[in-house]
Design a protein around this motif. Structure first.
Motif, PDB file in Angstrom:
ATOM      1  N   ARG B 140       0.799  -1.220   0.000  1.00  0.00           N
ATOM      2  CA  ARG B 140       0.000   0.000   0.000  1.00  0.00           C
ATOM      3  C   ARG B 140       0.837   1.279   0.000  1.00  0.00           C
ATOM      4  O   ARG B 140       1.983   1.308  -0.453  1.00  0.00           O
ATOM      5  CB  ARG B 140      -0.971  -0.023   1.191  1.00  0.00           C
ATOM      6  N   ARG B 146       3.576   2.440   8.473  1.00  0.00           N
ATOM      7  CA  ARG B 146       3.787   2.104   9.880  1.00  0.00           C
ATOM      8  C   ARG B 146       2.598   1.336  10.453  1.00  0.00           C
ATOM      9  O   ARG B 146       2.774   0.326  11.138  1.00  0.00           O
ATOM     10  CB  ARG B 146       4.050   3.378  10.680  1.00  0.00           C
ATOM     11  N   ALA B 147       1.397   1.824  10.176  1.00  0.00           N
ATOM     12  CA  ALA B 147       0.211   1.120  10.663  1.00  0.00           C
ATOM     13  C   ALA B 147       0.094  -0.261  10.022  1.00  0.00           C
ATOM     14  O   ALA B 147      -0.236  -1.248  10.688  1.00  0.00           O
ATOM     15  CB  ALA B 147      -1.043   1.944  10.390  1.00  0.00           C
ATOM     16  N   MET B 150       2.426  -2.724  11.652  1.00  0.00           N
ATOM     17  CA  MET B 150       1.952  -3.239  12.934  1.00  0.00           C
ATOM     18  C   MET B 150       0.876  -4.296  12.737  1.00  0.00           C
ATOM     19  O   MET B 150       0.849  -5.308  13.435  1.00  0.00           O
ATOM     20  CB  MET B 150       1.433  -2.088  13.794  1.00  0.00           C
ATOM     21  N   LEU B 151      -0.016  -4.060  11.784  1.00  0.00           N
ATOM     22  CA  LEU B 151      -1.018  -5.087  11.468  1.00  0.00           C
ATOM     23  C   LEU B 151      -0.336  -6.366  11.009  1.00  0.00           C
ATOM     24  O   LEU B 151      -0.664  -7.469  11.472  1.00  0.00           O
ATOM     25  CB  LEU B 151      -1.952  -4.573  10.360  1.00  0.00           C
ATOM     26  N   ALA B 155      -0.387  -9.994  12.939  1.00  0.00           N
ATOM     27  CA  ALA B 155      -0.929 -11.179  12.271  1.00  0.00           C
ATOM     28  C   ALA B 155       0.115 -12.284  12.178  1.00  0.00           C
ATOM     29  O   ALA B 155      -0.191 -13.472  12.361  1.00  0.00           O
ATOM     30  CB  ALA B 155      -1.432 -10.807  10.881  1.00  0.00           C
ATOM     31  N   GLY B 182      -3.462 -13.805   3.122  1.00  0.00           N
ATOM     32  CA  GLY B 182      -4.149 -12.564   3.466  1.00  0.00           C
ATOM     33  C   GLY B 182      -3.211 -11.374   3.439  1.00  0.00           C
ATOM     34  O   GLY B 182      -3.554 -10.305   2.925  1.00  0.00           O
ATOM     35  N   LEU B 183      -2.005 -11.560   3.969  1.00  0.00           N
ATOM     36  CA  LEU B 183      -1.051 -10.449   3.985  1.00  0.00           C
ATOM     37  C   LEU B 183      -0.531 -10.154   2.575  1.00  0.00           C
ATOM     38  O   LEU B 183      -0.291  -8.998   2.226  1.00  0.00           O
ATOM     39  CB  LEU B 183       0.104 -10.762   4.943  1.00  0.00           C
ATOM     40  N   LEU B 186      -3.040  -8.004   0.854  1.00  0.00           N
ATOM     41  CA  LEU B 186      -2.850  -6.589   1.165  1.00  0.00           C
ATOM     42  C   LEU B 186      -1.887  -5.955   0.171  1.00  0.00           C
ATOM     43  O   LEU B 186      -2.054  -4.813  -0.239  1.00  0.00           O
ATOM     44  CB  LEU B 186      -2.259  -6.443   2.572  1.00  0.00           C
ATOM     45  N   ARG B 189      -3.275  -5.309  -3.430  1.00  0.00           N
ATOM     46  CA  ARG B 189      -4.214  -4.197  -3.531  1.00  0.00           C
ATOM     47  C   ARG B 189      -3.548  -2.859  -3.198  1.00  0.00           C
ATOM     48  O   ARG B 189      -4.217  -1.895  -2.847  1.00  0.00           O
ATOM     49  CB  ARG B 189      -5.413  -4.442  -2.611  1.00  0.00           C
TER      50      ARG B 189
END
Lengths: 190, 190
Positions: B140, B146-147, B150-151, B155, B182-183, B186, B189
DNA sequence: TGTACATCAGTGAACGCGCGTTCACTGATGTAC
DNA sequence: TGTACATCAGTGAACGCGCGTTCACTGATGTAC
């Protein structure tokens, strides 16, 4: 003394309640049998009238806490909105700070991985949780609901465990916030 | 006996190596000081020539394992591709099955949350890890790096901890696979 | 350079403590007659 | 219905064990002269 039969079952449940609370707060190794019995209002002797060993209590505690957690999950997870609220509450400072009433997987997963005798109980709980999440999954396509559920549960558990381990309050909040926002981001792109 | 000065520092490091290995594999409470010293090739007495207490060793172990982990991370995480490979390796069956050589956060986070004396070391390691991931984040926008880091870390940690706790091999693999996919989703997308 | 001494990491027995578990005993409850 | 007895959950002292930690002692190394 001999006690009315009804009291025996009630005491068994009370031991499980106290033990679950204490084990979740301080870990299996951090609580002694004597302390659990004292919290229940008894001396430590009769513990073995109820359980074969401390390890047997540990396994039964996971099942006991699982039943309570699944009942609570069922009451809120009947809609996608309910699930989203559950996820938000899970990743809250309140949940982070209240281990005793909190998620049993966040409390026990790491220890369970090291104690083969406990894996079966935690596995059953995880399966039941995945089933409930998948059924009302509010994210992306239904086809990927099961895989997305697992990603979400892993991130929720990891987020809470990490936030509890930090001694930096701002960072701890940032972890919770980041995981919450990130998982909601998954929803918005459904 | 008095020993050459150089040996002392080398023994200190060897204690830390063995202790890190054993603590990661079986938890802080699951390994005794005597066992660590035996693994180092010494009796348990001189332990206190090197460390003030077992808890002091635990804290130093986290710092020691952190330095090793960050060095390894630096060597692979110079590019987005390297980061992606690191994530895949983290969520592999090999890593799940090899606690002793594995991630210190996955091994210690839960215990650290219960031991205030250890939080500072783990917090420092987490901060350093976040910094490295954020710098080369392959997902992304850079703004959310940074956010998203952390996600992702939450996970990854949750995925490995859960997969280790399962006694159902297929389910354990499914968790790892779901988090990995799943990661990576991310990323696609971005 | 050679010798006597001080140093101090290593040794291993020991200590104190808390833990999980056991057990002889107690006495109110339930049951047999 | 009343009485004597069997039951068995609860009591609390005790046991054995492993652990973290301490300590008097050892003896090769480094140092002072």
């Amino acid at each position: 003394m001999r006690y009315p039969a009804a009291e025996t079952a009630e005491k068994h449940t009370r031991i499980l309640d106290e033990a679950s609370r204490l084990f979740k707060a301080r870990g299996f190794g951090g609580v002694s049998v004597a302390e659990i019995m004292k919290a229940t209002g008894l001396t430590h002797g009769p513990f073995y009238n109820h359980f074969a060993s401390k390890e047997a209590l540990m396994a039964e505690c996971i099942d006991h806490a699982s039943a309570a957690a699944l009942a609570q999950l069922d009451s809120v997870a009947e809609t996608p909105e309910g699930m989203r609220d559950y996820m938000r509450a899970y990743l809250s400072a309140d949940h982070r700070d209240d281990r005793a009433q909190g998620c049993l997987m966040a409390a026990f997963a790491e220890q369970t991985g090291r104690e083969p005798g406990l894996s079966a109980s935690l596995t059953a709980h995880f399966k039941a949780t995945v089933e409930r999440f998948t059924r009302h999954f509010p994210w992306r396509s239904k086809k990927a609901a099961r895989a997305d559920t697992m990603l979400m549960l892993a991130a929720m558990l990891g987020g809470v465990v990490l936030s509890r381990a930090m001694d930096d309050k701002a960072l701890s909040e940032e972890i919770l916030e980041s995981v919450r926002t990130g998982l909601e981001g998954l929803a918005s792109r459904a």
